[in-house]
Motif scaffolding. Structure first.
Motif, short mmCIF file in Angstrom:
data_model
loop_
_atom_site.label_atom_id
_atom_site.label_comp_id
_atom_site.label_asym_id
_atom_site.label_seq_id
_atom_site.Cartn_x
_atom_site.Cartn_y
_atom_site.Cartn_z
N ALA A 1 0.80 -1.22 0.00
CA ALA A 1 0.00 0.00 0.00
C ALA A 1 0.83 1.27 0.00
O ALA A 1 0.40 2.31 -0.52
CB ALA A 1 -0.92 0.01 1.22
N ILE A 2 2.03 1.22 0.56
CA ILE A 2 2.84 2.43 0.76
C ILE A 2 3.37 2.93 -0.58
O ILE A 2 3.56 2.15 -1.52
CB ILE A 2 3.97 2.14 1.76
N GLY A 3 3.60 4.24 -0.66
CA GLY A 3 4.08 4.80 -1.91
C GLY A 3 4.94 6.03 -1.69
O GLY A 3 5.24 6.43 -0.56
N PRO A 4 5.35 6.67 -2.77
CA PRO A 4 6.22 7.84 -2.69
C PRO A 4 5.62 8.93 -1.81
O PRO A 4 4.43 9.24 -1.89
CB PRO A 4 6.32 8.30 -4.15
N GLY A 5 6.46 9.50 -0.95
CA GLY A 5 6.03 10.57 -0.05
C GLY A 5 5.45 10.09 1.26
O GLY A 5 5.27 10.89 2.18
N ASP A 6 5.14 8.79 1.36
CA ASP A 6 4.61 8.25 2.61
C ASP A 6 5.74 8.03 3.62
O ASP A 6 6.92 8.06 3.29
CB ASP A 6 3.89 6.92 2.36
N LEU A 7 5.33 7.78 4.87
CA LEU A 7 6.27 7.52 5.95
C LEU A 7 5.97 6.16 6.56
O LEU A 7 4.80 5.75 6.63
CB LEU A 7 6.15 8.58 7.05
N LEU A 8 7.00 5.47 7.01
CA LEU A 8 6.83 4.22 7.75
C LEU A 8 7.58 4.34 9.07
O LEU A 8 8.81 4.37 9.10
CB LEU A 8 7.37 3.03 6.96
N VAL A 9 6.85 4.45 10.18
CA VAL A 9 7.43 4.52 11.51
C VAL A 9 7.46 3.10 12.08
O VAL A 9 6.42 2.44 12.17
CB VAL A 9 6.63 5.46 12.43
N VAL A 10 8.64 2.66 12.47
CA VAL A 10 8.85 1.28 12.91
C VAL A 10 9.27 1.28 14.37
O VAL A 10 10.33 1.81 14.73
CB VAL A 10 9.94 0.60 12.05
N GLN A 11 8.44 0.68 15.24
CA GLN A 11 8.77 0.58 16.66
C GLN A 11 8.61 -0.86 17.12
O GLN A 11 7.48 -1.36 17.22
CB GLN A 11 7.88 1.48 17.52
N PHE A 12 9.72 -1.52 17.36
CA PHE A 12 9.71 -2.88 17.92
C PHE A 12 10.78 -2.98 18.99
O PHE A 12 11.72 -2.18 19.02
CB PHE A 12 9.98 -3.93 16.83
N GLY A 13 10.65 -3.96 19.84
CA GLY A 13 11.63 -4.21 20.89
C GLY A 13 11.06 -5.00 22.04
O GLY A 13 11.69 -5.94 22.54
N HIS A 14 9.82 -4.64 22.46
CA HIS A 14 9.23 -5.32 23.61
C HIS A 14 9.20 -6.84 23.43
O HIS A 14 9.55 -7.60 24.35
CB HIS A 14 7.79 -4.84 23.83
N ASN A 15 8.77 -7.29 22.27
CA ASN A 15 8.60 -8.73 22.07
C ASN A 15 9.81 -9.38 21.42
O ASN A 15 9.96 -10.60 21.48
CB ASN A 15 7.34 -8.98 21.23
#
Length: 262
Positions: free
Chosen positions: A95-109
């Motif tokens: 779904a993602i495309g040019p100009g979009d943002l992807l915020v990635v938060q992992f660690g707990h699991n």
């Protein structure tokens, strides 16, 4: 991160992004710039049977102007590894495309060393999996952003807020530097916030109820507070422009938080 009661809810949560992809709705809704969230239960949308538990991703839109949509794909109990293995990153990348943002938060699991389906080692496989998010977003013209895992509520006998994520935040910081990716140091920011509030006051920000004392997940005030940290960090790091954010200094009513029926 406890998965007892939440694991029941996670089945419904997990179905939402996958169902969107199956029907093509994700592509149809992709008409404006979108901020995607890949993460775990600290960010995820909650449903009515989990209230008052609230993920910070639910509150993030309160601090963003209408021109920037939020697609919250965070799901209870997932690690950087299991999120990929279940095909959830693929859903975002479809779904993602040019100009979009992807915020990635992992660690707990990722810290769950007894669970091979989720565990990653901070300086090897954790970074290896995070690179898949970075590479996938970049390949589609989107901008990836790494966010260190938000801190739990833990204090020592002297009243000092104590970090709980081991080497994972440091590993993510190193990866962000190596990959020249914007880093939101939510672990450090949230730890400082819990320190300012203190051991008793922070109970008002976590999912403490008459039947549960949860020091990992947030209630509405906590979700709003952490979302404010995220939005402010996005602005400070130059990921978002001033025109993209709003209400950073405003009081956000708890009544704005809702829990849809699964």
């Amino acid at each position: 991160m406890s998965l007892s009661r939440r694991q029941v809810t996670s089945a419904a949560l997990a179905a939402v992004p996958l169902a969107l992809a199956a029907t093509g709705t994700a592509r149809a809704a992709h008409r404006r710039r979108t901020l995607y969230i890949a993460g775990d239960s600290t960010a995820a949308q909650k449903y009515a049977d989990a209230a008052p538990e609230t993920g910070w991703g639910t509150a993030l839109p309160f601090f963003l102007h209408d021109g920037l949509a939020v697609a919250n794909h965070a799901v209870n109990g997932r690690s950087s590894k299991s999120f990929i293995d279940e095909g959830r990153l693929d859903v975002i990348l479809d779904a993602i495309g040019p100009g979009d943002l992807l915020v990635v938060q992992f660690g707990h699991n990722d810290e769950k060393s007894a669970d091979p389906t989720r565990y990653t080692e901070p300086w090897t496989t954790y970074q290896d999996h995070l690179r898949q998010y970075l590479d996938g977003a970049r390949a589609r013209g989107a901008r990836p952003v790494l966010a260190t895992p938000v801190e739990r509520r833990r204090f020592d006998a002297d009243g000092n807020a104590v970090p709980t994520h081991g080497d994972y935040p440091a590993s993510m910081r190193a990866l962000a530097a190596d990959e020249h990716v914007a880093l939101l140091d939510i672990q450090a920011l949230s730890l400082a916030l819990w320190q300012r509030l203190g051991a008793e006051e922070t109970k008002k920000y976590f999912n403490w109820t008459a039947t549960e004392q949860d020091n990992t997940h947030f209630n509405p005030p906590g979700a709003i507070a952490v979302a404010r940290l995220v939005a402010a960090a996005l602005l400070r790091r130059g990921v978002l422009a001033p025109r993209d954010v709003c209400r950073l200094d405003d009081e956000i009513p708890e009544s704005w938080i809702t829990w849809p029926t699964a």
